[in-house]
Design a protein around this motif. Sequence first.
Motif, PDB file in Angstrom:
ATOM      1  N   ALA A   1       9.879 -10.711   2.197  1.00 42.95           N
ATOM      2  CA  ALA A   1      11.276 -10.870   1.822  1.00 42.95           C
ATOM      3  C   ALA A   1      12.102  -9.674   2.285  1.00 42.95           C
ATOM      4  CB  ALA A   1      11.402 -11.034   0.311  1.00 42.95           C
ATOM      5  N   TYR A   2      11.453  -8.563   2.603  1.00 44.72           N
ATOM      6  CA  TYR A   2      12.174  -7.354   2.984  1.00 44.72           C
ATOM      7  C   TYR A   2      11.891  -6.908   4.414  1.00 44.72           C
ATOM      8  CZ  TYR A   2      13.031  -7.080  -1.972  1.00 44.72           C
ATOM      9  OH  TYR A   2      13.424  -7.356  -3.239  1.00 44.72           O
ATOM     10  N   GLY A   3      11.029  -7.581   5.111  1.00 44.28           N
ATOM     11  CA  GLY A   3      10.782  -7.214   6.495  1.00 44.28           C
ATOM     12  C   GLY A   3       9.419  -6.610   6.732  1.00 44.28           C
ATOM     13  N   ALA A   4       9.394  -5.345   7.118  1.00 41.91           N
ATOM     14  CA  ALA A   4       8.177  -4.673   7.564  1.00 41.91           C
ATOM     15  C   ALA A   4       7.124  -4.541   6.467  1.00 41.91           C
ATOM     16  CB  ALA A   4       8.544  -3.280   8.070  1.00 41.91           C
ATOM     17  N   PRO A   5       5.843  -4.518   6.862  1.00 37.96           N
ATOM     18  CA  PRO A   5       4.795  -4.228   5.879  1.00 37.96           C
ATOM     19  C   PRO A   5       5.046  -2.857   5.260  1.00 37.96           C
ATOM     20  CG  PRO A   5       3.845  -4.905   7.979  1.00 37.96           C
ATOM     21  CD  PRO A   5       5.328  -4.738   8.192  1.00 37.96           C
ATOM     22  N   PRO A   6       4.563  -2.623   4.036  1.00 42.93           N
ATOM     23  CA  PRO A   6       4.870  -1.373   3.344  1.00 42.93           C
ATOM     24  C   PRO A   6       4.621  -0.107   4.151  1.00 42.93           C
ATOM     25  CG  PRO A   6       3.785  -2.876   1.855  1.00 42.93           C
ATOM     26  CD  PRO A   6       3.769  -3.519   3.212  1.00 42.93           C
ATOM     27  N   ALA A   7       3.481   0.009   4.823  1.00 38.86           N
ATOM     28  CA  ALA A   7       3.162   1.251   5.529  1.00 38.86           C
ATOM     29  C   ALA A   7       4.165   1.550   6.646  1.00 38.86           C
ATOM     30  CB  ALA A   7       1.746   1.191   6.088  1.00 38.86           C
ATOM     31  N   GLN A   8       4.832   0.531   7.166  1.00 39.55           N
ATOM     32  CA  GLN A   8       5.805   0.727   8.242  1.00 39.55           C
ATOM     33  C   GLN A   8       7.233   0.864   7.717  1.00 39.55           C
ATOM     34  OE1 GLN A   8       5.214  -2.625  10.808  1.00 39.55           O
ATOM     35  NE2 GLN A   8       3.176  -1.981  11.430  1.00 39.55           N
ATOM     36  N   ASP A   9       7.401   0.706   6.447  1.00 46.90           N
ATOM     37  CA  ASP A   9       8.722   0.759   5.833  1.00 46.90           C
ATOM     38  C   ASP A   9       9.065   2.208   5.497  1.00 46.90           C
ATOM     39  OD1 ASP A   9      10.758   0.701   3.681  1.00 46.90           O
ATOM     40  OD2 ASP A   9      10.510  -1.466   3.912  1.00 46.90           O
ATOM     41  N   PRO A  10      10.270   2.677   5.823  1.00 44.57           N
ATOM     42  CA  PRO A  10      10.637   4.060   5.522  1.00 44.57           C
ATOM     43  C   PRO A  10      10.591   4.393   4.030  1.00 44.57           C
ATOM     44  CG  PRO A  10      12.429   2.924   6.684  1.00 44.57           C
ATOM     45  CD  PRO A  10      11.319   1.956   6.531  1.00 44.57           C
ATOM     46  N   MET A  11      10.759   3.408   3.154  1.00 43.06           N
ATOM     47  CA  MET A  11      10.721   3.643   1.713  1.00 43.06           C
ATOM     48  C   MET A  11       9.292   3.844   1.208  1.00 43.06           C
ATOM     49  SD  MET A  11      13.828   3.696   0.815  1.00 43.06           S
ATOM     50  CE  MET A  11      13.470   3.847  -0.896  1.00 43.06           C
ATOM     51  N   TRP A  12       8.318   3.448   2.007  1.00 37.94           N
ATOM     52  CA  TRP A  12       6.926   3.534   1.580  1.00 37.94           C
ATOM     53  C   TRP A  12       6.519   4.974   1.262  1.00 37.94           C
ATOM     54  CZ3 TRP A  12       3.444   0.771  -0.600  1.00 37.94           C
ATOM     55  CH2 TRP A  12       2.113   1.169  -0.593  1.00 37.94           C
ATOM     56  N   GLY A  13       7.027   5.938   2.020  1.00 34.58           N
ATOM     57  CA  GLY A  13       6.685   7.343   1.796  1.00 34.58           C
ATOM     58  C   GLY A  13       7.085   7.813   0.409  1.00 34.58           C
ATOM     59  N   TYR A  14       8.313   7.481  -0.016  1.00 34.41           N
ATOM     60  CA  TYR A  14       8.760   7.847  -1.361  1.00 34.41           C
ATOM     61  C   TYR A  14       7.883   7.193  -2.414  1.00 34.41           C
ATOM     62  CZ  TYR A  14      13.162   9.602   0.603  1.00 34.41           C
ATOM     63  OH  TYR A  14      14.105  10.296   1.298  1.00 34.41           O
ATOM     64  N   PHE A  15       7.607   5.909  -2.207  1.00 36.51           N
ATOM     65  CA  PHE A  15       6.836   5.141  -3.184  1.00 36.51           C
ATOM     66  C   PHE A  15       5.398   5.647  -3.271  1.00 36.51           C
ATOM     67  CE2 PHE A  15       4.056   1.621  -4.358  1.00 36.51           C
ATOM     68  CZ  PHE A  15       4.644   1.201  -5.542  1.00 36.51           C
ATOM     69  N   SER A  16       4.739   5.744  -2.139  1.00 39.99           N
ATOM     70  CA  SER A  16       3.311   6.088  -2.138  1.00 39.99           C
ATOM     71  C   SER A  16       3.049   7.530  -2.583  1.00 39.99           C
ATOM     72  CB  SER A  16       2.695   5.835  -0.764  1.00 39.99           C
ATOM     73  OG  SER A  16       3.292   6.657   0.209  1.00 39.99           O
ATOM     74  N   ALA A  17       4.060   8.403  -2.451  1.00 41.45           N
ATOM     75  CA  ALA A  17       3.880   9.794  -2.867  1.00 41.45           C
ATOM     76  C   ALA A  17       3.700   9.928  -4.374  1.00 41.45           C
ATOM     77  CB  ALA A  17       5.068  10.630  -2.409  1.00 41.45           C
ATOM     78  N   VAL A  18       4.209   8.969  -5.140  1.00 41.90           N
ATOM     79  CA  VAL A  18       4.117   9.083  -6.593  1.00 41.90           C
ATOM     80  C   VAL A  18       3.376   7.925  -7.254  1.00 41.90           C
ATOM     81  CG1 VAL A  18       6.170  10.512  -6.811  1.00 41.90           C
ATOM     82  CG2 VAL A  18       6.377   8.029  -6.985  1.00 41.90           C
ATOM     83  N   ALA A  19       3.148   6.849  -6.526  1.00 44.80           N
ATOM     84  CA  ALA A  19       2.470   5.687  -7.134  1.00 44.80           C
ATOM     85  C   ALA A  19       1.058   6.072  -7.545  1.00 44.80           C
ATOM     86  CB  ALA A  19       2.439   4.515  -6.159  1.00 44.80           C
ATOM     87  N   GLY A  20       0.665   5.587  -8.696  1.00 42.37           N
ATOM     88  CA  GLY A  20      -0.687   5.849  -9.180  1.00 42.37           C
ATOM     89  C   GLY A  20      -1.706   5.063  -8.371  1.00 42.37           C
ATOM     90  N   GLN A  21      -2.966   5.206  -8.736  1.00 42.55           N
ATOM     91  CA  GLN A  21      -4.031   4.506  -8.026  1.00 42.55           C
ATOM     92  C   GLN A  21      -3.899   2.998  -8.148  1.00 42.55           C
ATOM     93  OE1 GLN A  21      -7.892   6.018  -9.061  1.00 42.55           O
ATOM     94  NE2 GLN A  21      -7.621   7.764  -7.696  1.00 42.55           N
ATOM     95  N   ASP A  22      -3.146   2.552  -9.139  1.00 44.73           N
ATOM     96  CA  ASP A  22      -2.922   1.117  -9.301  1.00 44.73           C
ATOM     97  C   ASP A  22      -1.847   0.587  -8.352  1.00 44.73           C
ATOM     98  OD1 ASP A  22      -0.679   2.259 -10.454  1.00 44.73           O
ATOM     99  OD2 ASP A  22      -0.882   1.218 -12.371  1.00 44.73           O
ATOM    100  N   GLY A  23      -1.243   1.467  -7.537  1.00 40.26           N
ATOM    101  CA  GLY A  23      -0.212   1.045  -6.591  1.00 40.26           C
ATOM    102  C   GLY A  23       1.099   0.692  -7.268  1.00 40.26           C
ATOM    103  N   GLN A  24       1.322   1.238  -8.447  1.00 42.60           N
ATOM    104  CA  GLN A  24       2.523   0.964  -9.229  1.00 42.60           C
ATOM    105  C   GLN A  24       3.162   2.294  -9.638  1.00 42.60           C
ATOM    106  OE1 GLN A  24       3.309  -2.383 -10.994  1.00 42.60           O
ATOM    107  NE2 GLN A  24       2.198  -3.175  -9.228  1.00 42.60           N
ATOM    108  N   ILE A  25       4.427   2.234 -10.019  1.00 43.09           N
ATOM    109  CA  ILE A  25       5.144   3.414 -10.491  1.00 43.09           C
ATOM    110  C   ILE A  25       5.517   3.197 -11.948  1.00 43.09           C
ATOM    111  CG2 ILE A  25       7.296   4.718 -10.305  1.00 43.09           C
ATOM    112  CD1 ILE A  25       7.235   4.379  -7.343  1.00 43.09           C
TER     113      ILE A  25
END
Length: 192
Positions: A19-43
Amino acid sequence: MAYPGYPGQQPYGQPGYGAYGAPPAQDPMWGYFSAVAGQDGQIDPVELQQCLTSSGFSGTYQPFSLETCRVMIAMLDRDFSGKMGFNEFKELWAALNGWRTIYMQYDTDRTGFINYQELGNCVHGMGYNLNPQTLNVLMKRYNKNGQITFDDFVACAVRLRALTDAFRRRDQAQQGMCTFQYDDFLQCTLCI
């Protein structure tokens, strides 16, 4: 379909990153998200607060309170886990950008705060047509010495959006009226 309070946003329920385009790893927002997301992949709220603070999102405003982070997550928490996934995070980020733009636009005296009149202009600018009594209730709820901080404005915008969405889902005829069962009403209002 445009929704008040978050122009251009997708309606709820848009699954997957497609719904938003690129897969997460290719999305510029992924860096912000993955830097703080827990091991469950959630914030969770604490991680969201860390993310928004470290990204500098609040700019010259004070960092978001933990309570505001909780209501931001609750607004998008479709599975009631108390956390948000990547797509929900992106939706929140877009909404926050819109709210920050509106807040800055209507902070006409450039104090970093908005007052009663500016709040009314902000709310109207987000697409809500509230009567003066409701605006007065909002001002009393989020007022700190006659001023509303950006953090409190976001908490207000989140609640307006979430409650409007809950109301619209029940107002099938779009006539500005609906009926709530007591438990349904409590679930709608207590979750945000």
